[in-house]
Scaffold this active site. Structure first.
Site, short mmCIF file in Angstrom:
data_model
loop_
_atom_site.label_atom_id
_atom_site.label_comp_id
_atom_site.label_asym_id
_atom_site.label_seq_id
_atom_site.Cartn_x
_atom_site.Cartn_y
_atom_site.Cartn_z
N SER A 1 -16.83 -26.48 -11.97
CA SER A 1 -18.02 -26.60 -11.13
C SER A 1 -19.08 -27.47 -11.81
O SER A 1 -19.11 -27.57 -13.04
CB SER A 1 -18.60 -25.21 -10.84
OG SER A 1 -17.64 -24.39 -10.21
N PRO A 2 -19.96 -28.11 -11.02
CA PRO A 2 -21.04 -28.90 -11.62
C PRO A 2 -21.96 -28.02 -12.46
O PRO A 2 -22.20 -26.86 -12.15
CB PRO A 2 -21.78 -29.45 -10.39
CG PRO A 2 -20.81 -29.37 -9.27
CD PRO A 2 -19.95 -28.18 -9.54
N GLY A 3 -22.47 -28.60 -13.55
CA GLY A 3 -23.44 -27.90 -14.37
C GLY A 3 -22.86 -26.91 -15.35
O GLY A 3 -23.60 -26.08 -15.89
N THR A 4 -21.55 -26.99 -15.63
CA THR A 4 -20.94 -26.03 -16.56
C THR A 4 -20.77 -26.61 -17.96
O THR A 4 -20.16 -25.97 -18.81
CB THR A 4 -19.58 -25.56 -16.03
OG1 THR A 4 -18.79 -26.69 -15.68
CG2 THR A 4 -19.76 -24.67 -14.81
N SER B 1 -20.38 -32.82 -19.33
CA SER B 1 -20.96 -34.01 -19.98
C SER B 1 -21.46 -33.68 -21.38
O SER B 1 -21.39 -34.52 -22.28
CB SER B 1 -22.10 -34.57 -19.12
OG SER B 1 -23.13 -33.60 -18.95
N SER C 1 -15.18 -14.03 6.04
CA SER C 1 -16.03 -12.88 5.77
C SER C 1 -16.63 -12.26 7.04
O SER C 1 -17.27 -11.22 6.97
CB SER C 1 -17.17 -13.28 4.82
OG SER C 1 -18.01 -14.24 5.41
N LYS D 1 -26.21 -12.15 0.89
CA LYS D 1 -26.12 -11.68 2.26
C LYS D 1 -26.97 -10.43 2.48
O LYS D 1 -27.64 -10.30 3.52
CB LYS D 1 -24.66 -11.39 2.60
CG LYS D 1 -23.78 -12.63 2.66
CD LYS D 1 -22.31 -12.27 2.87
CE LYS D 1 -21.44 -13.51 2.93
NZ LYS D 1 -20.00 -13.18 3.08
#
Length: 691
Positions: A109-112, A115, A561, A604
């Site tokens: 996932s992005p931000g893990t 980079s 769901s 939710k």
């Protein structure tokens, strides 16, 4: 490639001093013995170093027993690899890959931290003899410039030496030119007596000298890659780079003849693959590179060198092609899960065959040691920004609580640290604007409201609009209408009604679902229809069952769901029994009637509370994942269920009718389970990962 000059002789400006070049060895400076290298690798951990003690009796606290007053008491490591939080497996792989110069592909996932690990790898690479790359004019073929590699720092010296020699030649030519012009003018004035003829002759001589001097300037080499100021292995981020920026290019020359053209070697531009020589080339979202660029990148990896040519077919640079330029880099490719779908299979094979593939974790187990590292993460973000006040103890604890909440799993912390770092910076900005000496808990709480995602802002706006136009019902009972719950984006809950209606059919009965449904949602409706047909006493072959997902928006419904919501709405319509409108629900449903876990239950539940509902039905398997904000805890009652009969028991109106429906459904699904047990299938319903 060699150190020879254009005419085959050695370049007089290239110094091949063994002492300066490391004696021909591949390392510069003091070489490490294997024992030293092992010691260096073992020293690459990420232990927390602080100026305070750890109270082992208080390890269950939010700070894992850290006895600190603020982030000022936590020392931030100097090396990037020591700053990585979580991702133990990925960090170990990167350390091994750096030591052995292996390629790495990181998917997650992005931000893990992909980079960050790539940059850390450039710091960890073994010391190499860095090289400067020079491009020379080729007198035999101007469109095929020659390439030379020299030790780091020598490139500038060579270029300056060539410029100095060219300057001296130009001075001599200028001196000679002015002498000849003076003689011609004197002769025209004294001997011929025609000064105009002398001026014309002097002009011709001037142009001839100036035109001829361009040939000597073309002998100055072009310093393509300069590593003089580089102390560690180069790191090149080629994410989103077009073909020219990645593979190198040749600039277009509008003046291609007449002596005004720029020499072809002066128009050559290095690509990221050439600048990353002896270092790391990082490409995030690897699947966004076009196939031709991926094929050429694969060639550069395999051959260790790549020629530079013009990337535009209509450009004059397309005729120019250099000799091969070194591309001895370590490839670090990254991307989300969909990156592997559009990635060239041969490129992936090269990376996998000569390196590692790593999946980045989204969450990490919530342990005292990890909470201490999260406290250090806050200190790192504040230190990296450089403009934020220090965070006090309460602020750090609130950020760790948010990390728990964003994980979506009980006993875990999120590893999507880029978004969490955004919260840190917003909180710091708020404190700084107020002139506070420290960032406190109140600043973090305010930042959580200000840093809402676009999806959350849209969801809140939808809720407010429905209140204004009375599109939402939050009291009483209605037949065939159920308040469903959905997630917009990754962290934004919203309540969406589901309507059910049963009508006579003019042909074979069918289930008709309307609303923007994705494939998984359509499959869920099909599964629900199987339960309804088995449950109902009525003959559905002569009836149409209409299911409407109201106000699904552009994103539509993409998960399953809403299964229990659909089942409840249709059963209510079939039996003409009202559904409590002060209640909302979420949950997947098996064909046997078991309620299965889903994702995003925390968001939710909060959406239901914002909409005015006071009861929320969730799958029992998700009960441990609920981590709602304190302000919502008193607003809603959470009812965990494991079977559709429990859903109907809570949601439907009327005791007598409801009891008969629930009993009937229990009998039917109970018989199915007993039959499964008789055939040896005692595993029960499968529990897929939350959707």
């Amino acid at each position: 490639m060699s150190n020879d000059n254009d005419d085959g002789r050695e370049d007089p400006y290239i110094v091949d001093d063994p002492a300066e070049n490391g004696g021909g060895d591949s390392t510069v400076g003091t070489s490490n013995t294997p024992a030293d290298e092992d010691a260096d690798i073992e020293d690459l951990g990420s232990d927390v170093e602080i100026d305070a003690e750890i109270d082992e009796d208080a390890e269950d606290g939010l700070l894992g027993g850290l006895q600190i007053d603020s982030t000022d008491d936590i020392r931030v490591p100097d090396r990037l690899v020591d700053q990585v939080i979580g991702q133990e497996h990925a960090r170990d792989v990167v350390m091994k890959a750096a030591k052995q110069r292996r390629h790495v592909m990181m998917i997650g996932s992005p931000g893990t931290g992909k980079s960050m690990l790539a940059k850390a790898m450039s710091e960890l690479l073994p010391p190499e003899e860095l090289q400067d790359v020079l491009v020379y004019h080729n007198p035999d073929d101007g469109n095929n410039p020659k390439v030379r590699t020299v030790p780091s720092g020598k490139g500038e010296q060579i270029v300056e030496a060539h410029k100095e020699e060219a300057r001296k030649r130009n001075q001599m030519r200028s001196f000679l030119m002015w002498i000849i012009i003076a003689v011609v003018l004197g002769y025209a004035l004294i001997a011929v007596g025609n000064i105009l003829l002398g001026i014309l002759a002097a002009g011709i001589i001037y142009l001839a000298f100036r035109y001829g001097s361009r040939g000597s300037d073309s002998m100055i080499p072009n310093l393509l890659v300069n590593t003089a100021d580089t102390t560690t292995a180069p790191f090149e981020d080629a994410t989103g780079a077009h073909a020219g920026a990645l593979l190198g290019d040749v600039r277009h020359d509008p003046f291609q003849s007449g002596g005004m053209e720029t020499p072809s070697h002066d128009r050559v531009e290095a690509g990221a693959i050439h600048k990353a020589n002896k270092g790391v080339l990082f490409v995030d979202e690897i699947n966004t590179l076009d196939i031709r660029s991926q094929q050429k990148l694969m060639t550069a990896i395999q051959e260790g060198e790549f020629q530079i040519t013009g990337q535009s077919e209509r450009s004059s640079g397309a005729m120019v092609q250099t000799e091969p330029v070194p591309t001895d880099f370590v490839m670090v490719a990254a991307g989300n899960l969909d990156a592997m779908e559009n990635m060239h299979p041969a490129l992936r094979s090269r990376i996998k065959g000569y390196g590692y593939e790593v999946y980045m974790d989204d969450t990490i187990e919530d342990t005292p040691d990890m909470r201490r590292k999260y406290a250090r993460f806050v200190a790192q973000e504040a230190d990296k920004d450089g403009r934020l006040p220090e965070f006090d103890r309460g602020a750090i604890e609130e950020i760790i609580l948010e990390a728990r909440r964003r994980a979506g799993r009980k006993g875990h912390l999120t590893l999507e640290l880029r978004n969490l770092g955004g919260l840190v910076r917003v909180a710091g900005d708020i404190a700084r604007s107020e002139g506070a000496a420290f960032v406190g808990r109140e600043h973090v709480l305010e930042a959580k409201g200000r840093s809402r995602s676009i999806e959350q802002q849209l969801a809140d706006d939808y809720i407010e609009r429905r209140k204004d136009y009375e599109l939402q019902v939050s009291d009483g009972y209605e037949v065939g209408r159920v308040n469903g719950l959905a997630v917009m984006g990754e962290d934004s809950g919203i309540m969406l009604p589901v309507m059910g209606e049963v009508t006579p059919s003019h042909g074979p009965g069918e289930v008709i679902a309307t609303g923007k449904l994705q494939e998984m949602a359509e499959e869920a409706v099909t599964n629900v229809s199987a339960i309804i047909k088995k449950f109902s006493d009525e003959d559905l072959s002569e009836k149409d069952v209409h299911i409407q997902f109201v106000q699904t928006g552009q994103q539509g419904v993409d998960g399953d769901s809403a299964s229990i919501t659909v089942a409840t709405a249709v059963i209510s319509a079939l039996e003409d029994v009202g559904v409590d409108q002060n209640l909302a629900m979420t949950g997947s449903l098996s064909v046997r009637g078991d309620v299965l876990p889903v994702g995003g239950v925390t968001h939710k539940i909060e959406a239901a509370a914002k909409s005015g509902c006071d009861t929320v039905i969730i799958p029992q398997a998700n009960e441990q994942d609920v981590m709602i904000e304190e302000e919502y805890e008193e607003m809603v009652d959470i009812v965990p269920v494991s079977h559709i009969s429990e859903v109907l028991d809570v949601a439907l109106e009327g005791e007598a009718e409801k009891d008969s429906l629930v009993d009937r459904l229990k009998n039917i699904t109970g018989s199915a389970l007993e039959a499964a047990g008789d055939t040896g299938d005692v595993s029960g319903p499968s529990s897929p990962s939350p959707q």
